[in-house]
Design a protein around this motif. Sequence first.
Motif, PDB file in Angstrom:
ATOM      1  N   GLY B  53       0.772  -1.237   0.000  1.00 37.70           N
ATOM      2  CA  GLY B  53       0.000   0.000   0.000  1.00 37.70           C
ATOM      3  C   GLY B  53       0.797   1.277   0.000  1.00 37.70           C
ATOM      4  N   ILE B  54       2.102   1.186   0.076  1.00 41.03           N
ATOM      5  CA  ILE B  54       2.918   2.410   0.106  1.00 41.03           C
ATOM      6  C   ILE B  54       3.477   2.643  -1.289  1.00 41.03           C
ATOM      7  N   GLU B  55       3.036   3.753  -1.896  1.00 44.09           N
ATOM      8  CA  GLU B  55       3.467   4.042  -3.254  1.00 44.09           C
ATOM      9  C   GLU B  55       4.867   4.645  -3.238  1.00 44.09           C
ATOM     10  N   LYS B  56       5.690   4.152  -4.166  1.00 46.90           N
ATOM     11  CA  LYS B  56       6.998   4.761  -4.360  1.00 46.90           C
ATOM     12  C   LYS B  56       6.965   5.523  -5.680  1.00 46.90           C
ATOM     13  N   LYS B  57       7.547   6.718  -5.667  1.00 46.15           N
ATOM     14  CA  LYS B  57       7.517   7.563  -6.865  1.00 46.15           C
ATOM     15  C   LYS B  57       8.912   8.062  -7.200  1.00 46.15           C
ATOM     16  N   SER B  58       9.143   8.160  -8.514  1.00 46.92           N
ATOM     17  CA  SER B  58      10.353   8.775  -9.008  1.00 46.92           C
ATOM     18  C   SER B  58      10.008   9.461 -10.324  1.00 46.92           C
ATOM     19  N   GLY B  59       9.800  10.756 -10.246  1.00 45.59           N
ATOM     20  CA  GLY B  59       9.412  11.491 -11.451  1.00 45.59           C
ATOM     21  C   GLY B  59       8.075  11.021 -11.990  1.00 45.59           C
ATOM     22  N   ARG B  60       8.079  10.541 -13.235  1.00 41.15           N
ATOM     23  CA  ARG B  60       6.833  10.080 -13.869  1.00 41.15           C
ATOM     24  C   ARG B  60       6.531   8.612 -13.570  1.00 41.15           C
ATOM     25  N   LEU B  61       7.409   7.954 -12.865  1.00 36.78           N
ATOM     26  CA  LEU B  61       7.230   6.536 -12.558  1.00 36.78           C
ATOM     27  C   LEU B  61       6.762   6.373 -11.118  1.00 36.78           C
ATOM     28  N   SER B  62       5.880   5.413 -10.919  1.00 32.85           N
ATOM     29  CA  SER B  62       5.438   5.088  -9.569  1.00 32.85           C
ATOM     30  C   SER B  62       5.111   3.608  -9.507  1.00 32.85           C
ATOM     31  N   SER B  63       5.158   3.064  -8.305  1.00 32.51           N
ATOM     32  CA  SER B  63       4.895   1.642  -8.142  1.00 32.51           C
ATOM     33  C   SER B  63       4.295   1.386  -6.775  1.00 32.51           C
ATOM     34  N   ILE B  64       3.500   0.323  -6.694  1.00 39.35           N
ATOM     35  CA  ILE B  64       2.864  -0.033  -5.439  1.00 39.35           C
ATOM     36  C   ILE B  64       2.785  -1.546  -5.336  1.00 39.35           C
ATOM     37  N   LEU B  65       2.761  -2.026  -4.108  1.00 43.48           N
ATOM     38  CA  LEU B  65       2.754  -3.469  -3.840  1.00 43.48           C
ATOM     39  C   LEU B  65       1.504  -3.847  -3.052  1.00 43.48           C
ATOM     40  N   LEU B  74       3.498  -1.069 -11.975  1.00 44.18           N
ATOM     41  CA  LEU B  74       4.411   0.035 -12.277  1.00 44.18           C
ATOM     42  C   LEU B  74       3.669   0.962 -13.236  1.00 44.18           C
ATOM     43  N   ASN B  75       3.496   2.201 -12.846  1.00 37.89           N
ATOM     44  CA  ASN B  75       2.836   3.199 -13.681  1.00 37.89           C
ATOM     45  C   ASN B  75       3.852   4.168 -14.259  1.00 37.89           C
ATOM     46  N   ILE B  76       3.664   4.492 -15.512  1.00 40.09           N
ATOM     47  CA  ILE B  76       4.476   5.523 -16.148  1.00 40.09           C
ATOM     48  C   ILE B  76       3.507   6.523 -16.782  1.00 40.09           C
ATOM     49  N   THR B  77       3.555   7.763 -16.332  1.00 38.19           N
ATOM     50  CA  THR B  77       2.685   8.781 -16.895  1.00 38.19           C
ATOM     51  C   THR B  77       3.446   9.607 -17.924  1.00 38.19           C
ATOM     52  N   ALA B  78       2.689  10.233 -18.834  1.00 39.05           N
ATOM     53  CA  ALA B  78       3.276  11.114 -19.857  1.00 39.05           C
ATOM     54  C   ALA B  78       4.508  10.462 -20.490  1.00 39.05           C
ATOM     55  N   THR B  79       4.323   9.277 -21.041  1.00 39.30           N
ATOM     56  CA  THR B  79       5.456   8.504 -21.556  1.00 39.30           C
ATOM     57  C   THR B  79       6.247   9.274 -22.607  1.00 39.30           C
ATOM     58  N   GLN B  80       7.547   8.965 -22.649  1.00 42.17           N
ATOM     59  CA  GLN B  80       8.466   9.567 -23.615  1.00 42.17           C
ATOM     60  C   GLN B  80       9.160   8.439 -24.371  1.00 42.17           C
ATOM     61  N   THR B  81       9.738   8.770 -25.521  1.00 45.32           N
ATOM     62  CA  THR B  81      10.411   7.719 -26.299  1.00 45.32           C
ATOM     63  C   THR B  81      11.550   7.092 -25.500  1.00 45.32           C
TER      64      THR B  81
END
Lengths: 113, 109
Positions: B53-65, B74-81
Amino acid sequence: NAGVTQTPKFRILKIGQSMTLQCAQDMNHNYMYWYRQDPGMGLKLIYYSVGAGITDKGEVPNGYNVSRSTTEDFPLRLELAAPSQTSVYFCATQLDVTNSPLHFGNGTRLTVT
Amino acid sequence: EDKVVQSPLSLVVHEGDTVTLNCSYEVTNFRSLLWYKQEKKAPTFLFMLTSSGIEKKSGRLSSILDKKELFSILNITATQTGDSAVYLCSGGSNYKLTFGKGTLLTVNP
């Protein structure tokens, strides 16, 4: 700051030949690992070591041997190479087995023909 | 036998899209779940998750267990090439990390 250094980067072996893949680290990590990666198959653990003088088998150890005489070096030996050992081999180290990630070398691409 | 299953195995999106990568695991004596990004060479570390339940974030990436349902996203927002890569998930127990097959993400301009 070299981190984890693997040599060679590439190698082609004939069936039945032997070779040693080298792995050296300068991070003073006790835990070291050898993985192989086949296309689309993730990483499979071959052998691991928890410190100098201590090694143990992973998931796919057949055809390989390792030694760990120093903290820094963890060579992987292939005896009697077979085409099934064609793969990319990654060495990795870890500071703490419970709370730290793996640090990978850049890999050795091995082809056995 | 420990098992880690990732889905989808491949994904093609356009720049700016948001993506969610899935990882389910069955790991005896589970300690942690790790995400890595692999481009041409060695996997590089993204996140280590040990608590539900604790989300970890790094910029546009985030993850939760979710340790009850045995999965992570694993979520990636506003994806880039530059996000194009294989994303690997691994479940850790003592000295053995079991890796999934990875998700190949392709981000088109």
